[in-house]
Write an enzyme that holds these catalytic residues in place. Structure first.
Site, PDB file in Angstrom:
ATOM      1  N   GLU A 223      -3.110  -0.460  16.871  1.00  0.00           N
ATOM      2  CA  GLU A 223      -2.427   0.844  16.897  1.00  0.00           C
ATOM      3  C   GLU A 223      -2.865   1.697  18.093  1.00  0.00           C
ATOM      4  O   GLU A 223      -3.105   2.901  17.962  1.00  0.00           O
ATOM      5  CB  GLU A 223      -2.670   1.602  15.581  1.00  0.00           C
ATOM      6  CG  GLU A 223      -2.030   0.926  14.377  1.00  0.00           C
ATOM      7  CD  GLU A 223      -2.174   1.716  13.090  1.00  0.00           C
ATOM      8  OE1 GLU A 223      -1.261   1.645  12.259  1.00  0.00           O
ATOM      9  OE2 GLU A 223      -3.198   2.393  12.900  1.00  0.00           O
TER      10      GLU A 223
ATOM     11  N   GLU B 162       2.142  -4.419   9.168  1.00  0.00           N
ATOM     12  CA  GLU B 162       1.573  -3.734   8.015  1.00  0.00           C
ATOM     13  C   GLU B 162       2.694  -3.106   7.202  1.00  0.00           C
ATOM     14  O   GLU B 162       3.247  -2.074   7.581  1.00  0.00           O
ATOM     15  CB  GLU B 162       0.573  -2.654   8.445  1.00  0.00           C
ATOM     16  CG  GLU B 162      -0.693  -3.198   9.078  1.00  0.00           C
ATOM     17  CD  GLU B 162      -1.716  -2.104   9.376  1.00  0.00           C
ATOM     18  OE1 GLU B 162      -1.513  -0.955   8.921  1.00  0.00           O
ATOM     19  OE2 GLU B 162      -2.704  -2.401  10.069  1.00  0.00           O
TER      20      GLU B 162
END
Length: 652
Positions: free
Chosen positions: A217, A293
């Site tokens: 991320e 995710e």
């Protein structure tokens, strides 16, 4: 694992055929000698329908992104993944959790790799016991799962400092997650060691790792445009040859992409799916889509509710993702526990530390039990698997042991002579800069600061994260992010001022991770004058910490204990140990240790009211229970079969 290429060895076909026959005979004998439940377990371990034995498989191409499909060798491949973190699950239960994953219809395990646990001191590496990454990956292969590895170096994961080691913060100019020389050099040394272990586990070397993620991320952080190319090259230079991926949520997707790595997305709701996939199409063309995710729940913070996500919503989201042609990874399939002090924190408007449980309202509970999500997802993946799924393993038994009444006690003040010599310093030192642990400072736990004062007044300090203030041994209150000043009452002559500071968890997500030093930060002032001449005790509460408390050091429990204090009692397990949950009704805040294992923090502000105690950490017979309590002790330590993680709040 050796690599065999039948076409390149035509002269050995007969030998290979004989080897196959011999393998079959050995396996048949194994099944014959171990009837009943064991043969079913072996059948589950060997994926008869989809995976040929690893020593026979040709491995030339690996996982590839071709057009809109993933290809594994020459066959279209969908990733149905689930996240389980080996460092959050007792090693004795790894197989149980992975077999449950396989029985749910998933084909791929994903896991983070925590740098801070594997290199607790600069240059000293630990891949033993519960941190045996190689054993975990090989077990996944044995169960019949592929692996996507997420080695960071930053992993977020609601973990202290996002999995980065705290000794990095000894450098006052440190710029984490950038190509800053001090950070990059540390990453290089860590990757030198880590990748030497990972490379042989890759698909093209006969292992189960089919893809590796570059950082984590980073688009939401985005402080150095050279950083992601650097991490990608660091992986490749050390022998990573499998498909590379990135992973970003909607806030960072546009900035987290790096050339040569397939971008994947993180999301909670199917409402985000169309926008994110359209964006991916615009920046990387026709490529396989993957939700790295798909959040099955969420984490909890002390003082808040227990967040849950409705199972029907999860099923709808998963179905929509798969129907759209995307691969998927369930984060988390099984969350586990933030054992010890590894939990992180968030600090947006206010600082909030994460609870001990990492149940996450995931597909399996913290203790590995099935949920409505598991039942629904197994039915869904079973309907598209093309073959019957393995039978789900039986649940591990739970029990409620008899309450433990502490018999012995040691106040913190009485314990100080048995600790390592304190650090003496003219000024306060933050945890990370204490000259201990081979010059690596203190990562976790508590730090006690002592000095002398001769007058009363206003005490002010920058405390990270929570400091209990004592005049001699009497508590006068707390300092934290909101309470930065406290009144010191009238004192006579030379008086000992003590501040017991807890690192409640370094922030794991956001742009302020460079500022996560703990303890007393800078000077502490009494009436605006800086205090001097400190004794500083490290209370990291590792196993070696308690080895100093020999039996003759403990005292009988008094009617009125002096806090903070350690409480000791025996837990009798008369039959085979089972999982249970520790309940500390009447206690306020502290840490529980069973046979030297740190179960984690408890705090009566909730939401979590029970701590998970794996039966694998108990012995038949007597077990040692130690509770470190800061302020108020209950009469007993209770045990229950059922966890209570707090008042539910459904996520939107």
């Amino acid at each position: 694992m050796p690599k065999w290429n039948v076409r390149q060895r035509p002269g050995r076909m007969l030998g290979l055929l004989l080897l196959v026959i011999l393998s079959f005979l050995v396996l048949r004998r194994y099944l014959h000698l171990q009837p009943g439940g064991c043969d079913r377990e072996v059948a589950r371990r060997v994926n008869w329908h989809r995976m040929t034995p690893l020593w026979m498989r040709q491995r030339r191409l690996g996982l590839q992104a071709k057009g809109q499909n993933f290809m594994l060798e020459d066959s279209a491949f969908w990733i149905f993944g689930g996240s389980v973190h080996y460092f959050r699950v007792p090693r004795e239960y790894w197989r149980d959790r992975l077999l449950k994953m396989k029985a749910c219809g998933l084909n791929t395990l994903t896991t983070y790799v925590p740098w801070n646990l594997h290199e607790p001191e600069r240059g000293r590496f630990d891949f033993s016991g519960n941190l045996d990454l190689e054993a975990f990956v090989l077990l996944a292969a044995e169960v019949g799962l592929w692996v996507i590895l997420r080695p960071g170096p930053y992993i977020c994961s609601e973990m202290d400092l996002g999995g980065l080691p705290s000794w990095l913060l000894q450098d006052p100019d440190m710029r984490l997650r950038t190509t800053y020389k001090g950070f990059a050099e540390a990453v290089d040394l860590y990757f030198d060691h880590l990748m030497a272990r990972v490379v042989p586990l890759q698909y093209k070397h006969g292992g189960p790792i089919i893809a590796v993620q570059v950082e984590n991320e980073y688009g939401s952080y985005n402080k150095d445009p050279a950083y992601m190319p650097y991490v990608k090259k660091a992986l490749e230079d050390r022998g990573i040859v499998e498909l590379l991926l990135t992973s970003d949520n909607k806030d960072g997707l546009s900035k987290g992409i790096v050339d040569g790595a397939l971008a994947t997305i993180n999301l909670q709701s199917q409402n985000e799916l169309q926008f994110l996939t359209t964006f991916l199409l615009s920046v990387q063309g026709v490529q396989p889509r993957m939700v790295m995710e798909c959040w099955t729940g969420w984490f909890d913070s002390w003082g808040g509710p227990h967040s849950i996500l409705d199972s029907s919503e999860i099923l709808e989201t998963v179905s929509a993702i798969v129907d759209s042609g995307s691969s998927i990874n369930l984060y988390m399939f099984h969350g586990g526990t933030n054992f010890g002090f590894i939990s992180g924190a968030v600090h947006l408007q206010d600082y909030k530390s994460d609870v001990t449980s990492y149940d996450y309202d995931a597909v399996l509970t913290e203790a590995g039990d099935y949920t409505a999500k598991y039942t629904g997802l197994r039915e869904f993946f079973g309907s598209i698997s093309g073959a019957p799924l393995p039978a789900p393993p039986d649940l591990l038994p739970k029990t409620a042991y008899e309450p433990v009444m502490p018999a012995l006690y040691l106040s913190l003040w009485d314990a100080l002579p048995y600790l390592e010599e304190p650090v003496t310093s003219e000024k306060p030192l933050n945890m990370e800069n204490l000259p201990i642990n081979g010059g690596n400072g203190q990562s976790f736990g508590y730090t006690l600061y002592e000095t002398t004062i001769t007058s009363s007044g206003i005490l002010s300090a920058c405390v990270r994260d929570r400091g209990q203030v004592f005049v001699n041994t009497v508590s006068i209150g707390f300092l934290d992010y909101k309470r930065k000043k406290i009144v010191v009452p009238l004192v006579q002559g030379f008086t000992v001022l003590r501040i017991l500071v807890e690192n409640c968890g370094r922030v794991n997500y956001g742009t302020n991770i460079d500022d996560q030093r703990k303890g007393l930060i800078g000077n502490i002032y009494l009436n605006d004058s800086p205090l001097k001449k400190f004794k500083i005790y490290s209370l990291d509460m590792k196993k070696s910490f308690f080895q100093r408390f020999h039996a003759d050091k403990w005292n009988p429990l008094p009617d009125v204990p002096v806090f903070p204090a350690f409480f000791l009692g025996p837990l009798l397990v008369s039959v085979s140990p089972c999982d249970t949950f520790v309940k500390l009704e009447g206690w306020e805040k502290g840490v529980v240790f069973i046979n030297g294992q740190n179960l984690g923090r408890y705090w009566n502000i909730g939401p979590q009211e029970t701590l998970y105690l794996p039966g694998a950490w108990l012995d038949q017979g007597l077990n040692q229970v130690i509770v470190f309590e800061e302020k108020m002790a209950g009469p007993v330590v209770q045990f229950t079969e059922t966890p209570y993680l707090g008042r539910h709040q459904y996520m939107n």
